[in-house]
Structure formats: C-alpha cells, structure tokens
Design a protein around this motif. Structure first.
Motif, PDB file in Angstrom:
ATOM      1  N   PRO A  23     -42.182 -59.513   7.074  1.00  0.00           N
ATOM      2  CA  PRO A  23     -41.846 -58.084   7.104  1.00  0.00           C
ATOM      3  C   PRO A  23     -42.170 -57.483   8.476  1.00  0.00           C
ATOM      4  O   PRO A  23     -43.142 -57.872   9.127  1.00  0.00           O
ATOM      5  N   VAL A  24     -41.368 -56.537   8.896  1.00  0.00           N
ATOM      6  CA  VAL A  24     -41.581 -55.865  10.173  1.00  0.00           C
ATOM      7  C   VAL A  24     -42.983 -55.262  10.232  1.00  0.00           C
ATOM      8  O   VAL A  24     -43.627 -55.282  11.283  1.00  0.00           O
ATOM      9  N   LEU A  25     -43.477 -54.755   9.117  1.00  0.00           N
ATOM     10  CA  LEU A  25     -44.815 -54.163   9.083  1.00  0.00           C
ATOM     11  C   LEU A  25     -45.872 -55.161   9.564  1.00  0.00           C
ATOM     12  O   LEU A  25     -46.776 -54.806  10.331  1.00  0.00           O
ATOM     13  N   ASP A  26     -45.755 -56.424   9.158  1.00  0.00           N
ATOM     14  CA  ASP A  26     -46.698 -57.454   9.606  1.00  0.00           C
ATOM     15  C   ASP A  26     -46.611 -57.650  11.115  1.00  0.00           C
ATOM     16  O   ASP A  26     -47.625 -57.832  11.792  1.00  0.00           O
ATOM     17  N   ALA A  27     -45.397 -57.612  11.635  1.00  0.00           N
ATOM     18  CA  ALA A  27     -45.200 -57.785  13.080  1.00  0.00           C
ATOM     19  C   ALA A  27     -45.830 -56.631  13.857  1.00  0.00           C
ATOM     20  O   ALA A  27     -46.513 -56.843  14.863  1.00  0.00           O
ATOM     21  N   ILE A  28     -45.622 -55.417  13.373  1.00  0.00           N
ATOM     22  CA  ILE A  28     -46.174 -54.243  14.051  1.00  0.00           C
ATOM     23  C   ILE A  28     -47.698 -54.274  13.992  1.00  0.00           C
ATOM     24  O   ILE A  28     -48.376 -53.970  14.984  1.00  0.00           O
ATOM     25  N   ARG A  29     -48.248 -54.677  12.866  1.00  0.00           N
ATOM     26  CA  ARG A  29     -49.711 -54.799  12.755  1.00  0.00           C
ATOM     27  C   ARG A  29     -50.247 -55.834  13.742  1.00  0.00           C
ATOM     28  O   ARG A  29     -51.271 -55.607  14.389  1.00  0.00           O
ATOM     29  N   LEU A  30     -49.554 -56.974  13.842  1.00  0.00           N
ATOM     30  CA  LEU A  30     -49.989 -58.026  14.754  1.00  0.00           C
ATOM     31  C   LEU A  30     -49.938 -57.538  16.204  1.00  0.00           C
ATOM     32  O   LEU A  30     -50.866 -57.777  16.981  1.00  0.00           O
ATOM     33  N   MET A  31     -48.880 -56.832  16.567  1.00  0.00           N
ATOM     34  CA  MET A  31     -48.792 -56.290  17.931  1.00  0.00           C
ATOM     35  C   MET A  31     -49.932 -55.307  18.191  1.00  0.00           C
ATOM     36  O   MET A  31     -50.525 -55.307  19.275  1.00  0.00           O
ATOM     37  N   ALA A  32     -50.240 -54.471  17.205  1.00  0.00           N
ATOM     38  CA  ALA A  32     -51.320 -53.489  17.379  1.00  0.00           C
ATOM     39  C   ALA A  32     -52.668 -54.192  17.512  1.00  0.00           C
ATOM     40  O   ALA A  32     -53.473 -53.848  18.391  1.00  0.00           O
ATOM     41  N   GLU A  33     -52.927 -55.183  16.667  1.00  0.00           N
ATOM     42  CA  GLU A  33     -54.193 -55.920  16.722  1.00  0.00           C
ATOM     43  C   GLU A  33     -54.385 -56.620  18.062  1.00  0.00           C
ATOM     44  O   GLU A  33     -55.483 -56.652  18.608  1.00  0.00           O
ATOM     45  N   ARG A  58     -35.980 -48.313  17.670  1.00  0.00           N
ATOM     46  CA  ARG A  58     -34.536 -48.080  17.583  1.00  0.00           C
ATOM     47  C   ARG A  58     -33.906 -48.570  16.296  1.00  0.00           C
ATOM     48  O   ARG A  58     -32.925 -47.991  15.829  1.00  0.00           O
ATOM     49  N   LYS A  59     -34.443 -49.636  15.721  1.00  0.00           N
ATOM     50  CA  LYS A  59     -33.777 -50.265  14.585  1.00  0.00           C
ATOM     51  C   LYS A  59     -34.464 -50.042  13.242  1.00  0.00           C
ATOM     52  O   LYS A  59     -33.909 -50.381  12.204  1.00  0.00           O
ATOM     53  N   VAL A  60     -35.668 -49.494  13.272  1.00  0.00           N
ATOM     54  CA  VAL A  60     -36.360 -49.169  12.023  1.00  0.00           C
ATOM     55  C   VAL A  60     -36.580 -47.665  11.954  1.00  0.00           C
ATOM     56  O   VAL A  60     -36.051 -46.992  11.072  1.00  0.00           O
ATOM     57  N   VAL A  61     -37.331 -47.133  12.879  1.00  0.00           N
ATOM     58  CA  VAL A  61     -37.698 -45.716  12.852  1.00  0.00           C
ATOM     59  C   VAL A  61     -36.458 -44.828  12.882  1.00  0.00           C
ATOM     60  O   VAL A  61     -36.258 -43.981  12.003  1.00  0.00           O
ATOM     61  N   GLN A  63     -33.357 -45.498  12.334  1.00  0.00           N
ATOM     62  CA  GLN A  63     -32.380 -45.757  11.278  1.00  0.00           C
ATOM     63  C   GLN A  63     -32.946 -45.527   9.877  1.00  0.00           C
ATOM     64  O   GLN A  63     -32.261 -45.759   8.886  1.00  0.00           O
ATOM     65  N   GLY A  64     -34.186 -45.062   9.801  1.00  0.00           N
ATOM     66  CA  GLY A  64     -34.784 -44.739   8.511  1.00  0.00           C
ATOM     67  C   GLY A  64     -35.048 -45.941   7.618  1.00  0.00           C
ATOM     68  O   GLY A  64     -35.113 -45.805   6.402  1.00  0.00           O
ATOM     69  N   ARG A  65     -35.216 -47.116   8.190  1.00  0.00           N
ATOM     70  CA  ARG A  65     -35.507 -48.316   7.399  1.00  0.00           C
ATOM     71  C   ARG A  65     -36.992 -48.349   7.026  1.00  0.00           C
ATOM     72  O   ARG A  65     -37.812 -47.688   7.640  1.00  0.00           O
ATOM     73  N   SER A  66     -37.317 -49.198   6.089  1.00  0.00           N
ATOM     74  CA  SER A  66     -38.699 -49.396   5.676  1.00  0.00           C
ATOM     75  C   SER A  66     -39.301 -50.588   6.413  1.00  0.00           C
ATOM     76  O   SER A  66     -38.733 -51.684   6.396  1.00  0.00           O
ATOM     77  N   SER A  67     -40.442 -50.373   7.045  1.00  0.00           N
ATOM     78  CA  SER A  67     -41.128 -51.465   7.745  1.00  0.00           C
ATOM     79  C   SER A  67     -41.603 -52.535   6.770  1.00  0.00           C
ATOM     80  O   SER A  67     -41.722 -53.700   7.130  1.00  0.00           O
ATOM     81  N   ARG A  68     -41.874 -52.122   5.552  1.00  0.00           N
ATOM     82  CA  ARG A  68     -42.370 -53.042   4.540  1.00  0.00           C
ATOM     83  C   ARG A  68     -41.262 -53.937   3.988  1.00  0.00           C
ATOM     84  O   ARG A  68     -41.490 -55.095   3.663  1.00  0.00           O
ATOM     85  N   ASP A  69     -40.054 -53.383   3.885  1.00  0.00           N
ATOM     86  CA  ASP A  69     -38.953 -54.095   3.228  1.00  0.00           C
ATOM     87  C   ASP A  69     -37.969 -54.755   4.187  1.00  0.00           C
ATOM     88  O   ASP A  69     -37.087 -55.495   3.750  1.00  0.00           O
ATOM     89  N   THR A  70     -38.094 -54.487   5.465  1.00  0.00           N
ATOM     90  CA  THR A  70     -37.157 -55.040   6.444  1.00  0.00           C
ATOM     91  C   THR A  70     -37.746 -56.301   7.062  1.00  0.00           C
ATOM     92  O   THR A  70     -38.851 -56.261   7.607  1.00  0.00           O
ATOM     93  N   PRO A  71     -37.005 -57.412   6.992  1.00  0.00           N
ATOM     94  CA  PRO A  71     -37.508 -58.631   7.645  1.00  0.00           C
ATOM     95  C   PRO A  71     -37.298 -58.567   9.156  1.00  0.00           C
ATOM     96  O   PRO A  71     -36.369 -57.910   9.645  1.00  0.00           O
ATOM     97  N   VAL A  72     -38.149 -59.258   9.870  1.00  0.00           N
ATOM     98  CA  VAL A  72     -38.078 -59.305  11.329  1.00  0.00           C
ATOM     99  C   VAL A  72     -36.684 -59.718  11.792  1.00  0.00           C
ATOM    100  O   VAL A  72     -36.140 -59.156  12.745  1.00  0.00           O
ATOM    101  N   ARG A  73     -36.061 -60.675  11.117  1.00  0.00           N
ATOM    102  CA  ARG A  73     -34.755 -61.187  11.546  1.00  0.00           C
ATOM    103  C   ARG A  73     -33.694 -60.091  11.628  1.00  0.00           C
ATOM    104  O   ARG A  73     -32.752 -60.200  12.403  1.00  0.00           O
ATOM    105  N   ASP A  74     -33.852 -59.011  10.840  1.00  0.00           N
ATOM    106  CA  ASP A  74     -32.855 -57.936  10.834  1.00  0.00           C
ATOM    107  C   ASP A  74     -32.924 -57.040  12.062  1.00  0.00           C
ATOM    108  O   ASP A  74     -31.961 -56.332  12.352  1.00  0.00           O
ATOM    109  N   ILE A  75     -34.055 -57.063  12.771  1.00  0.00           N
ATOM    110  CA  ILE A  75     -34.172 -56.157  13.926  1.00  0.00           C
ATOM    111  C   ILE A  75     -34.501 -56.857  15.236  1.00  0.00           C
ATOM    112  O   ILE A  75     -34.496 -56.231  16.288  1.00  0.00           O
ATOM    113  N   MET A  76     -34.770 -58.166  15.194  1.00  0.00           N
ATOM    114  CA  MET A  76     -35.151 -58.879  16.416  1.00  0.00           C
ATOM    115  C   MET A  76     -33.959 -58.981  17.365  1.00  0.00           C
ATOM    116  O   MET A  76     -32.806 -58.907  16.965  1.00  0.00           O
TER     117      MET A  76
END
Length: 142
Positions: A23-33, A58-61, A63-76
């Motif tokens: 999930p994108v949320l995991d990626a964002i957490r990892l970048m923040a950590e 650009r691709k989540v915020v 476009q109103g997508r959910s960071s929890r439900d969107t896989p990384v592959r959809d926005i990479m």
C-alpha cells in the motif's frame, strides 16, 4: 572527473525499496522514517519503478485516492532514469536537470547497486569546485 562509483564508495550502500503491491501508505511511512524523498520499487532483485513524494502528491493527494487502498504499482513511475557506476557526475547532473528528477538509481549489469540523490550530486560538485578554487589560490600565491 569523479564517477558514480567513486561517489557511491563514500555513501552507505543501503538501498531502500518497497514492493509494487505494498500500500502507498506503507511507502510514505517508510520514506518518513528514513527521511528520504523516494523509494525504489523492486520485484525481487529487479527494478520495476520508483516512487517519489511528487508521485504521491500528484497521483494520490490531488486525485483523492486512498493511501491505504492504493498499491504502489498504481502510482509509481515506471520509466526510471538510471545511471551506471562508470558514468560521470557531470552526466548525472545533466540528467537530473534535463529530466527534472531528483533520484538516480545506479545499475551495474542490471543489478541495483545504489541510489544518488540530487543532494549527493550537488554536494559533490561543490566539493570539486572548492578543491579547484583551493588549487588556484595556491597557484596564485606561489
């Protein structure tokens, strides 16, 4: 001229990556950590994309997508600009400037061996310029 290989030797060899199905949320957490602005997206040893804070904005915020439900592959970003260990720092600076990117994965024979950020490149260019200035000053004084 200094090469990518020389720059990588002075850096931590760690490559921080995430899988495309995470999930994108995991990626964002990892970048923040890790206090980084991008992650390589890897399927096993194979580089399949890169995910940056810019991709997220650009691709989540926007476009109103959910960071929890969107896989990384959809926005990479799948068209990843890479460099090789033998490439020059000048070549890398030209790439980040022309392509308006901030991270360059380094591939050696298809294997990821590191990542350079625009900060790494700028720091190196400043260091090289400082050395040139010091040499010129010593020459003028002598």
């Amino acid at each position: 001229m200094r090469t990518v290989r020389q720059l990588l030797e002075a850096k931590s060899p760690e490559v921080i990556a995430i899988g495309p199905d995470a999930p994108v949320l995991d990626a964002i957490r990892l970048m923040a950590e890790r206090q980084i602005g991008a992650l390589l997206v890897m399927e096993g040893p194979r580089l399949v994309g890169i995910l940056s804070e810019r991709d997220y904005a650009r691709k989540v915020v926007l476009q109103g997508r959910s960071s929890r439900d969107t896989p990384v592959r959809d926005i990479m970003t799948t068209q990843v600009v890479t460099v090789a260990p033998g490439d020059s720092i000048d070549h890398c600076m030209q790439l980040v400037t022309d392509r308006r990117i901030r991270h360059l994965p380094v591939l050696d024979g298809g294997t990821v061996v590191g990542v350079l950020s625009i900060g790494d490149l700028v720091k190196t260019v400043i260091e090289l310029q400082r050395q040139d200035i010091d040499q010129l000053q010593r020459y003028i004084v002598s």
